[in-house]
Design a protein around this motif. Structure first.
Motif, PDB file in Angstrom:
ATOM      1  N   GLN A 139      29.023  61.707  46.646  1.00  0.00           N
ATOM      2  CA  GLN A 139      27.804  62.260  46.785  1.00  0.00           C
ATOM      3  C   GLN A 139      26.731  61.301  46.527  1.00  0.00           C
ATOM      4  O   GLN A 139      25.869  61.514  45.591  1.00  0.00           O
ATOM      5  CB  GLN A 139      27.737  63.515  45.812  1.00  0.00           C
ATOM      6  N   TRP A 140      26.518  60.168  47.207  1.00  0.00           N
ATOM      7  CA  TRP A 140      25.424  59.349  47.239  1.00  0.00           C
ATOM      8  C   TRP A 140      25.745  58.371  48.485  1.00  0.00           C
ATOM      9  O   TRP A 140      26.509  58.415  49.366  1.00  0.00           O
ATOM     10  CB  TRP A 140      25.705  58.369  45.937  1.00  0.00           C
ATOM     11  N   LYS A 214      13.548  69.367  48.969  1.00  0.00           N
ATOM     12  CA  LYS A 214      14.325  69.444  47.994  1.00  0.00           C
ATOM     13  C   LYS A 214      15.308  70.602  48.300  1.00  0.00           C
ATOM     14  O   LYS A 214      16.557  70.623  47.980  1.00  0.00           O
ATOM     15  CB  LYS A 214      13.702  69.800  46.412  1.00  0.00           C
ATOM     16  N   GLU A 218      20.129  70.726  49.807  1.00  0.00           N
ATOM     17  CA  GLU A 218      20.316  70.352  48.052  1.00  0.00           C
ATOM     18  C   GLU A 218      21.418  69.081  48.218  1.00  0.00           C
ATOM     19  O   GLU A 218      21.163  68.202  47.149  1.00  0.00           O
ATOM     20  CB  GLU A 218      20.824  71.430  47.320  1.00  0.00           C
ATOM     21  N   SER A 219      22.387  68.950  49.161  1.00  0.00           N
ATOM     22  CA  SER A 219      23.131  67.806  49.105  1.00  0.00           C
ATOM     23  C   SER A 219      22.674  66.502  49.433  1.00  0.00           C
ATOM     24  O   SER A 219      22.958  65.688  48.859  1.00  0.00           O
ATOM     25  CB  SER A 219      24.642  68.432  50.242  1.00  0.00           C
ATOM     26  N   TYR A 221      19.361  65.931  48.923  1.00  0.00           N
ATOM     27  CA  TYR A 221      18.579  65.623  47.746  1.00  0.00           C
ATOM     28  C   TYR A 221      19.399  64.773  46.907  1.00  0.00           C
ATOM     29  O   TYR A 221      19.187  63.998  45.884  1.00  0.00           O
ATOM     30  CB  TYR A 221      17.894  66.745  47.285  1.00  0.00           C
ATOM     31  N   GLN A 222      20.462  65.451  46.284  1.00  0.00           N
ATOM     32  CA  GLN A 222      21.310  64.869  45.195  1.00  0.00           C
ATOM     33  C   GLN A 222      22.020  63.636  45.701  1.00  0.00           C
ATOM     34  O   GLN A 222      21.861  62.803  44.619  1.00  0.00           O
ATOM     35  CB  GLN A 222      22.659  65.851  45.161  1.00  0.00           C
ATOM     36  N   LYS A 223      22.396  63.231  46.931  1.00  0.00           N
ATOM     37  CA  LYS A 223      22.692  62.006  47.193  1.00  0.00           C
ATOM     38  C   LYS A 223      21.519  61.088  46.634  1.00  0.00           C
ATOM     39  O   LYS A 223      21.913  59.850  46.407  1.00  0.00           O
ATOM     40  CB  LYS A 223      23.260  61.853  48.634  1.00  0.00           C
ATOM     41  N   ASN A 226      21.187  60.437  43.150  1.00  0.00           N
ATOM     42  CA  ASN A 226      22.348  59.631  42.712  1.00  0.00           C
ATOM     43  C   ASN A 226      22.376  58.382  42.945  1.00  0.00           C
ATOM     44  O   ASN A 226      22.644  57.256  42.217  1.00  0.00           O
ATOM     45  CB  ASN A 226      23.726  60.130  42.931  1.00  0.00           C
TER      46      ASN A 226
END
Length: 251
Positions: A139-140, A214, A218-219, A221-223, A226
Protein backbone atom coordinates in the motif's frame (compact mmCIF):
# COMPACT_ATOMS: atom_id res chain seq x y z
CA UNK A 1 17.69 -23.62 -17.96
CA UNK A 2 15.69 -23.42 -14.75
CA UNK A 3 17.79 -21.75 -12.06
CA UNK A 4 17.29 -19.72 -8.92
CA UNK A 5 17.26 -15.97 -9.51
CA UNK A 6 16.42 -12.73 -7.74
CA UNK A 7 13.41 -11.27 -9.54
CA UNK A 8 11.55 -7.95 -9.28
CA UNK A 9 8.03 -7.37 -10.61
CA UNK A 10 7.18 -3.66 -10.89
CA UNK A 11 3.85 -2.04 -11.79
CA UNK A 12 3.02 1.56 -12.64
CA UNK A 13 0.49 2.76 -10.06
CA UNK A 14 -2.81 4.23 -11.25
CA UNK A 15 -2.23 3.13 -14.83
CA UNK A 16 -5.92 2.66 -15.54
CA UNK A 17 -6.57 6.33 -14.80
CA UNK A 18 -3.59 7.42 -16.89
CA UNK A 19 -4.84 5.64 -20.02
CA UNK A 20 -8.37 7.05 -19.61
CA UNK A 21 -7.06 10.37 -20.89
CA UNK A 22 -5.55 11.25 -24.27
CA UNK A 23 -3.54 8.13 -25.17
CA UNK A 24 -1.26 9.93 -27.63
CA UNK A 25 -0.49 12.60 -25.04
CA UNK A 26 0.31 9.86 -22.49
CA UNK A 27 2.64 8.03 -24.89
CA UNK A 28 4.45 11.19 -25.96
CA UNK A 29 4.49 12.64 -22.43
CA UNK A 30 4.58 10.58 -19.23
CA UNK A 31 5.46 7.26 -20.87
CA UNK A 32 8.17 8.84 -23.01
CA UNK A 33 9.80 10.25 -19.87
CA UNK A 34 9.28 6.94 -18.09
CA UNK A 35 11.13 5.06 -20.86
CA UNK A 36 14.05 7.47 -20.55
CA UNK A 37 14.16 6.98 -16.76
CA UNK A 38 14.07 3.22 -17.24
CA UNK A 39 16.98 3.52 -19.67
CA UNK A 40 18.96 5.47 -17.09
CA UNK A 41 18.10 3.16 -14.17
CA UNK A 42 19.12 0.03 -16.08
CA UNK A 43 22.16 1.34 -17.95
CA UNK A 44 23.24 4.29 -15.76
CA UNK A 45 25.21 7.14 -17.32
CA UNK A 46 23.14 10.10 -18.51
CA UNK A 47 19.38 10.08 -18.92
CA UNK A 48 18.77 9.30 -22.63
CA UNK A 49 17.53 12.25 -24.69
CA UNK A 50 15.12 9.98 -26.54
CA UNK A 51 13.12 6.98 -25.24
CA UNK A 52 15.34 3.92 -25.74
CA UNK A 53 14.09 0.83 -27.53
CA UNK A 54 13.67 -2.41 -25.59
CA UNK A 55 16.73 -3.89 -27.33
CA UNK A 56 18.85 -0.92 -26.21
CA UNK A 57 17.69 -1.36 -22.61
CA UNK A 58 18.45 -5.06 -22.72
CA UNK A 59 21.88 -4.68 -24.31
CA UNK A 60 23.80 -4.46 -21.05
CA UNK A 61 25.19 -7.12 -18.78
CA UNK A 62 23.83 -5.85 -15.47
CA UNK A 63 20.27 -7.18 -15.34
CA UNK A 64 17.70 -9.04 -17.38
CA UNK A 65 14.74 -6.90 -18.39
CA UNK A 66 11.38 -6.98 -20.13
CA UNK A 67 8.33 -4.73 -20.19
CA UNK A 68 4.67 -5.18 -21.11
CA UNK A 69 2.10 -2.41 -20.72
CA UNK A 70 2.38 -1.21 -17.09
CA UNK A 71 4.50 -4.13 -15.80
CA UNK A 72 8.29 -4.40 -15.74
CA UNK A 73 10.27 -7.54 -14.97
CA UNK A 74 13.86 -7.12 -13.77
CA UNK A 75 15.91 -10.21 -12.95
CA UNK A 76 19.43 -11.27 -12.06
CA UNK A 77 21.46 -12.66 -14.97
CA UNK A 78 22.93 -15.31 -12.66
CA UNK A 79 22.93 -16.22 -8.96
CA UNK A 80 26.03 -14.25 -7.99
CA UNK A 81 25.86 -11.57 -5.27
CA UNK A 82 26.76 -8.78 -7.70
CA UNK A 83 23.92 -9.73 -10.04
CA UNK A 84 21.45 -9.70 -7.15
CA UNK A 85 22.75 -6.30 -6.07
CA UNK A 86 22.29 -4.99 -9.61
CA UNK A 87 18.59 -5.88 -9.47
CA UNK A 88 18.06 -4.04 -6.18
CA UNK A 89 20.07 -1.05 -7.35
CA UNK A 90 18.07 -0.84 -10.59
CA UNK A 91 14.78 -0.99 -8.69
CA UNK A 92 16.09 1.67 -6.28
CA UNK A 93 16.99 4.09 -9.06
CA UNK A 94 13.68 3.43 -10.83
CA UNK A 95 11.70 4.22 -7.69
CA UNK A 96 13.77 7.33 -6.94
CA UNK A 97 13.69 8.83 -10.44
CA UNK A 98 9.96 8.23 -10.95
CA UNK A 99 8.80 9.61 -7.58
CA UNK A 100 8.37 13.19 -8.92
CA UNK A 101 6.40 11.89 -11.93
CA UNK A 102 2.92 10.48 -12.51
CA UNK A 103 4.36 7.02 -13.21
CA UNK A 104 5.35 5.95 -9.70
CA UNK A 105 6.04 2.27 -9.15
CA UNK A 106 5.25 -0.50 -6.70
CA UNK A 107 7.53 -3.54 -6.78
CA UNK A 108 7.86 -6.96 -5.22
CA UNK A 109 11.23 -8.73 -5.06
CA UNK A 110 11.50 -12.50 -4.66
CA UNK A 111 14.06 -15.29 -5.03
CA UNK A 112 13.42 -18.75 -6.41
CA UNK A 113 13.14 -20.92 -9.49
CA UNK A 114 12.98 -18.91 -12.69
CA UNK A 115 13.16 -19.58 -16.43
CA UNK A 116 13.90 -16.91 -19.04
CA UNK A 117 13.91 -17.17 -22.83
CA UNK A 118 14.08 -13.48 -23.82
CA UNK A 119 14.16 -14.14 -27.57
CA UNK A 120 10.68 -15.66 -27.27
CA UNK A 121 9.47 -13.34 -24.50
CA UNK A 122 9.03 -16.37 -22.24
CA UNK A 123 9.46 -15.73 -18.51
CA UNK A 124 8.03 -18.17 -15.98
CA UNK A 125 8.65 -19.46 -12.48
CA UNK A 126 7.52 -19.39 -8.86
CA UNK A 127 9.80 -16.42 -8.21
CA UNK A 128 7.68 -14.27 -10.55
CA UNK A 129 4.45 -15.35 -8.87
CA UNK A 130 5.81 -14.65 -5.40
CA UNK A 131 7.17 -11.24 -6.45
CA UNK A 132 3.86 -10.35 -8.13
CA UNK A 133 1.79 -11.33 -5.09
CA UNK A 134 3.90 -9.16 -2.81
CA UNK A 135 3.83 -6.28 -5.28
CA UNK A 136 0.03 -6.35 -5.32
CA UNK A 137 -0.19 -6.55 -1.52
CA UNK A 138 1.66 -3.30 -0.79
CA UNK A 139 0.00 0.00 0.00
CA UNK A 140 2.55 2.57 -1.22
CA UNK A 141 4.94 3.48 -4.00
CA UNK A 142 7.94 1.38 -3.04
CA UNK A 143 9.40 -2.11 -3.06
CA UNK A 144 9.46 -4.86 -0.45
CA UNK A 145 11.41 -8.12 -0.41
CA UNK A 146 9.86 -11.50 0.25
CA UNK A 147 11.36 -13.77 2.89
CA UNK A 148 13.07 -15.74 0.13
CA UNK A 149 14.70 -12.61 -1.30
CA UNK A 150 15.81 -11.34 2.11
CA UNK A 151 17.41 -14.71 2.91
CA UNK A 152 19.30 -14.64 -0.39
CA UNK A 153 21.11 -11.45 0.64
CA UNK A 154 24.24 -11.86 2.76
CA UNK A 155 24.23 -10.53 6.30
CA UNK A 156 24.91 -6.80 6.29
CA UNK A 157 27.44 -6.30 9.05
CA UNK A 158 29.49 -3.27 7.97
CA UNK A 159 28.61 0.41 7.73
CA UNK A 160 28.00 1.25 4.09
CA UNK A 161 26.53 -2.10 3.09
CA UNK A 162 23.09 -0.60 3.11
CA UNK A 163 24.26 1.75 0.37
CA UNK A 164 25.71 -1.12 -1.64
CA UNK A 165 22.59 -3.27 -1.40
CA UNK A 166 19.94 -0.50 -1.51
CA UNK A 167 17.88 -2.10 1.26
CA UNK A 168 16.94 -1.17 4.81
CA UNK A 169 14.76 -2.56 7.57
CA UNK A 170 11.28 -1.07 7.41
CA UNK A 171 7.75 -2.46 7.86
CA UNK A 172 6.29 -2.27 4.36
CA UNK A 173 2.64 -1.11 4.52
CA UNK A 174 0.38 -3.92 3.33
CA UNK A 175 -3.27 -3.96 2.34
CA UNK A 176 -5.77 -5.75 4.52
CA UNK A 177 -6.33 -8.96 2.61
CA UNK A 178 -7.08 -12.63 3.07
CA UNK A 179 -4.22 -14.00 0.97
CA UNK A 180 -0.98 -14.47 2.84
CA UNK A 181 2.18 -12.96 1.39
CA UNK A 182 5.71 -13.69 2.49
CA UNK A 183 6.89 -10.17 3.25
CA UNK A 184 10.23 -9.77 5.00
CA UNK A 185 11.42 -6.82 7.09
CA UNK A 186 13.56 -5.52 4.22
CA UNK A 187 12.53 -2.93 1.63
CA UNK A 188 14.38 -1.16 -1.17
CA UNK A 189 15.72 2.18 0.09
CA UNK A 190 15.09 4.46 -2.88
CA UNK A 191 15.96 7.51 -0.74
CA UNK A 192 19.62 6.71 -1.46
CA UNK A 193 19.24 8.39 -4.83
CA UNK A 194 21.49 11.46 -4.90
CA UNK A 195 19.55 14.56 -3.80
CA UNK A 196 19.73 17.52 -1.44
CA UNK A 197 16.02 17.79 -0.69
CA UNK A 198 12.84 16.07 -1.79
CA UNK A 199 9.15 16.75 -1.31
CA UNK A 200 6.63 14.15 -2.44
CA UNK A 201 3.93 16.30 -4.00
CA UNK A 202 0.39 15.08 -4.53
CA UNK A 203 0.47 16.33 -8.13
CA UNK A 204 2.29 18.79 -10.38
CA UNK A 205 -0.39 21.40 -9.70
CA UNK A 206 -0.59 21.20 -5.90
CA UNK A 207 1.46 19.85 -3.02
CA UNK A 208 -1.35 18.47 -0.83
CA UNK A 209 -4.57 16.72 -1.92
CA UNK A 210 -7.89 18.50 -1.51
CA UNK A 211 -10.53 17.02 0.78
CA UNK A 212 -12.45 15.91 -2.32
CA UNK A 213 -9.37 14.12 -3.67
CA UNK A 214 -8.79 12.37 -0.35
CA UNK A 215 -12.33 11.01 -0.42
CA UNK A 216 -12.40 10.20 -4.13
CA UNK A 217 -10.07 7.21 -3.76
CA UNK A 218 -8.94 6.46 -0.21
CA UNK A 219 -6.50 3.79 -1.44
CA UNK A 220 -4.57 6.26 -3.62
CA UNK A 221 -4.42 8.76 -0.79
CA UNK A 222 -3.16 6.11 1.66
CA UNK A 223 -0.44 5.00 -0.77
CA UNK A 224 0.75 8.60 -1.04
CA UNK A 225 0.75 9.10 2.74
CA UNK A 226 2.65 5.84 3.34
CA UNK A 227 5.25 6.76 0.73
CA UNK A 228 5.76 10.21 2.23
CA UNK A 229 6.13 8.74 5.75
CA UNK A 230 8.78 6.30 4.51
CA UNK A 231 10.82 9.13 3.05
CA UNK A 232 10.50 11.20 6.22
CA UNK A 233 11.52 8.30 8.46
CA UNK A 234 14.35 6.85 6.37
CA UNK A 235 16.01 9.50 4.19
CA UNK A 236 19.32 10.76 5.61
CA UNK A 237 19.81 13.43 2.93
CA UNK A 238 16.65 15.29 4.00
CA UNK A 239 16.60 14.27 7.69
CA UNK A 240 20.07 13.77 9.17
CA UNK A 241 18.57 12.50 12.43
CA UNK A 242 17.66 9.31 10.54
CA UNK A 243 21.33 8.30 10.64
CA UNK A 244 20.67 7.09 14.20
CA UNK A 245 17.87 4.76 13.09
CA UNK A 246 19.97 2.21 11.21
CA UNK A 247 23.58 1.42 12.20
CA UNK A 248 24.32 0.44 8.61
CA UNK A 249 23.46 3.84 7.17
CA UNK A 250 26.05 5.49 4.98
CA UNK A 251 28.23 7.82 7.05
Amino acid sequence: MIEKRLVAVCDILGFEKLIEKDLRKLIDGELSLFQRLVGFSVNHGAVPELPPKLKEIRDQGRVGFTWFSDTLLIYAKDDEDLSCRNVLETVGWLLFTTMPTRTRLRCGVAYGEFFAEPENQLFVGPAIVEAYNLEQAQQWAGAALTDSAAKRLPEREMTGERFQWWVCKYPAPLKKQKKDVHCSELVVDWTQGIHKSFNLRWSHSHEEPTEAEKCEDESIYQKWINTRIFHEEVCIACNSINKIRDPLKVL
